[in-house]
Scaffold this motif. Structure first.
Motif, PDB file in Angstrom:
ATOM      1  N   UNK A 112     -55.834 -35.367 -27.249  1.00 48.88           N
ATOM      2  CA  UNK A 112     -56.619 -34.411 -28.416  1.00 48.88           C
ATOM      3  C   UNK A 112     -57.486 -34.710 -28.933  1.00 48.88           C
ATOM      4  N   UNK A 113     -57.240 -35.888 -29.815  1.00 52.03           N
ATOM      5  CA  UNK A 113     -58.081 -36.374 -31.095  1.00 52.03           C
ATOM      6  C   UNK A 113     -59.399 -38.002 -30.559  1.00 52.03           C
ATOM      7  N   UNK A 114     -59.456 -37.585 -29.008  1.00 48.44           N
ATOM      8  CA  UNK A 114     -60.231 -38.675 -28.661  1.00 48.44           C
ATOM      9  C   UNK A 114     -60.087 -38.463 -27.402  1.00 48.44           C
ATOM     10  N   UNK A 115     -60.828 -39.492 -26.357  1.00 46.87           N
ATOM     11  CA  UNK A 115     -61.126 -38.813 -25.252  1.00 46.87           C
ATOM     12  C   UNK A 115     -60.702 -39.612 -24.363  1.00 46.87           C
ATOM     13  N   UNK A 116     -59.674 -40.790 -24.999  1.00 47.43           N
ATOM     14  CA  UNK A 116     -59.013 -41.873 -24.148  1.00 47.43           C
ATOM     15  C   UNK A 116     -57.363 -41.049 -23.316  1.00 47.43           C
ATOM     16  N   UNK A 117     -57.382 -39.868 -24.046  1.00 49.13           N
ATOM     17  CA  UNK A 117     -55.736 -39.761 -23.585  1.00 49.13           C
ATOM     18  C   UNK A 117     -55.097 -40.230 -23.884  1.00 49.13           C
TER      19      UNK A 117
END
Length: 253
Positions: free
Chosen positions: A149-154
């Protein structure tokens, strides 16, 4: 406060029933307490009433847990804790948010700030397990991102910063760690969960990041992993190598 140790914890009361899976009665009666000792090996003294209790009509109306506490530059204390509301269907309830609270004493009372932190609009359960600390005049928090929700790293660990401990923003370089371990031999292992971050601070600076690791989702195979922290030019970045040893006579490193 300097001559004592304070252990902040979550406790509950329940129905004493053994059930398959999560006992929701136990979870929904979680509250935050504190124990005090003059030495880490005790004896520890705790209190009969919770340090932080639920507030009807507030974001923590169902339960409150997972406290993290740091001392403020003015000598007071800041706590951030997980709050579960009661506006969504039971037994889960929700939404699951986080609340900041401040007190003059480590024993409270803690005054709750009305606005939640570490949340995404429209997301029922965005974050969990914050660890907060105060560094170079501002606050930092490592938080578990539940699903990118805050990065694209899952699912990952991310960094927030704050000037006052009440209003938090995602750090310019937010990604602390993906759900993976880079071992000393160069092998990179993807894991099911890497969470409950806790920092060991040396002279006020992050030195080792501790996490609970579940490699496969099997509760019988969990362990702690220790990650030495190397700070770059700003405290917003946490590059690291990760170490782990199952032998307590052979410390990580």
């Amino acid at each position: 406060a300097e001559d004592k140790f304070y252990l902040y914890y979550m406790g509950n009361c329940g129905d004493r029933k053994r059930v398959e899976g999560l006992n929701w009665t136990h979870r929904n009666n979680q509250r935050i307490g504190v124990a005090v000792a003059e030495r880490p090996d005790g004896p520890w003294v705790r209190f009969d009433a919770p340090l932080v209790n639920v507030t009807p009509g507030f974001a923590d109306a169902l339960c409150c847990s997972n406290p993290s506490v740091t001392q403020r530059p003015d000598g007071g204390f800041l706590m951030v804790y997980k709050a579960v509301g009661d506006t969504s269907p039971l037994p889960f309830g929700g939404p699951v948010l986080h609340i900041a609270a401040r007190a003059d004493s480590p024993l409270g009372p803690f005054k709750k700030h009305p606005e939640p932190v570490f949340y995404r609009e429209g997301v029922h359960f965005a974050a969990e397990d914050p660890f907060i600390w105060q560094q170079t005049g501002h606050y930092c928090a490592i938080v578990k991102d539940q699903n990118g929700y805050f990065t694209d790293a899952g699912r990952s660990l991310v960094l927030f910063t704050s000037n006052d401990g009440l209003v938090w923003e995602l750090a310019p370089h937010p990604l602390v760690s993906r759900t993976e371990i880079l071992w000393d031999d160069g092998v990179r292992q993807n894991v099911h969960a890497l969470e409950r971050p806790q920092l060991w601070l040396e002279d006020g600076q992050p030195a080792v990041l501790f996490c609970a690791c579940s490699p496969s989702g099997d509760a019988q195979s969990t362990f702690n992993v220790h990650m030495p922290v190397e700070l770059e030019e700003t405290p917003q970045e946490f590059p690291h190598r990760q170490h782990y040893s199952e032998n307590p006579d052979h410390p990580p490193g």
